[in-house]
Design an enzyme around this catalytic site. Structure first.
Site, PDB file in Angstrom:
ATOM      1  N   HIS A  82       0.851  -1.198   0.000  1.00 20.61           N
ATOM      2  CA  HIS A  82       0.000   0.000   0.000  1.00 20.61           C
ATOM      3  C   HIS A  82       0.880   1.239   0.000  1.00 20.61           C
ATOM      4  CE1 HIS A  82      -2.912   3.008   1.317  1.00 20.61           C
ATOM      5  NE2 HIS A  82      -3.858   2.160   0.966  1.00 20.61           N
ATOM      6  N   GLU A 154      -3.341   2.645  -7.247  1.00 23.42           N
ATOM      7  CA  GLU A 154      -3.523   3.758  -6.312  1.00 23.42           C
ATOM      8  C   GLU A 154      -2.737   4.966  -6.796  1.00 23.42           C
ATOM      9  OE1 GLU A 154      -3.552   2.439  -1.822  1.00 23.42           O
ATOM     10  OE2 GLU A 154      -1.624   2.013  -2.743  1.00 23.42           O
TER      11      GLU A 154
END
Length: 231
Positions: A82, A154
């Site tokens: 992430h 992302e």
């Protein structure tokens, strides 16, 4: 976010709202919430996920959690790389690869995150960057193993900023990611692999994003903290 009690209450509120969903649903919670949330999810159509893992099964890595430990807790999915892990906790493309291999070896579904920062997009590096991140993350997997991975695009500049990639921008970059998978593993693998969008997706923009042909789902951040919004 959330203590075990708070996290369990959230998924108990969520589960009836999504019981008829046609898609797969995963909640990825902090380590300390896994047991409570796992119990709250019994009998529902929601999978249990973790937010990180270590690449070794055991050893002198104080504070780390391994893939077999997660598997033993009933976890089926795990987020890897992430942007916040990369930004704040020294995650690299190489450790993302090691963690992906460890997750696959343990029978977990990796949700591998890739994406560019604002200055990288402005300088025209987006395509090269996400291609590199994707191919490095999947290094060492067979085509069949790669097909079972989930990739989450992302755009770092769109996380927690209120900014969102336009539907077209998101679709275009996810198309680049799919081409990167195709170049490494072939078209069949690229078509089978799921690629999500993970940049401030919320109830207002989800419909438009999900109409795009390349986008297979969403990695939901802030909007997942309210059951109604996530549903």
């Amino acid at each position: 976010n959330k203590t075990p009690e708070e996290a369990a209450a959230l998924v108990k509120a969520l589960s009836p709202l999504v019981s008829g969903a046609a898609c797969d649903i995963v909640v990825c919670v902090p380590y300390v919430d896994l047991l409570a949330v796992g119990e709250a999810l019994r009998g529902t159509n929601i999978y249990l996920g973790a937010q990180n893992l270590h690449w070794q099964e055991s050893g002198a890595y104080t504070g780390e959690i391994s893939a077999p430990m997660l598997k033993a807790m009933g976890v089926s999915h795990v987020i890897i790389g992430h942007s916040e892990r990369r930004q704040y906790f020294a995650e690299t493309d190489e450790t993302v690869n090691l963690k992906t291999l460890a997750a696959v070896a343990a029978g977990l579904v990796p949700i591998v995150c890739v994406g560019e920062r604002k200055e990288q997009r402005e300088k025209g590096y987006t395509d090269a960057l996400v291609t590199y991140q994707t191919q490095i993350a999947l290094e060492g997997l067979t085509p069949a193993q790669a097909a079972g991975v989930v990739i989450a695009y992302e755009p770092v500049w769109a996380i927690g900023t209120g900014l969102t990639a336009t539907d077209g921008q998101a679709n275009e970059t996810i198309s680049v990611i799919r081409k990167a998978v195709e170049a490494k593993f072939g078209k069949e693998t690229a078509d089978a692999l799921r690629i999500q969008y993970g940049g401030s997706m919320n109830p207002k923009n989800a419909h438009g994003l999900m109409q795009q042909p390349e986008i297979d789902g969403g990695l939901i951040g802030g909007a997942s903290l309210k059951a109604e919004d996530f549903a």
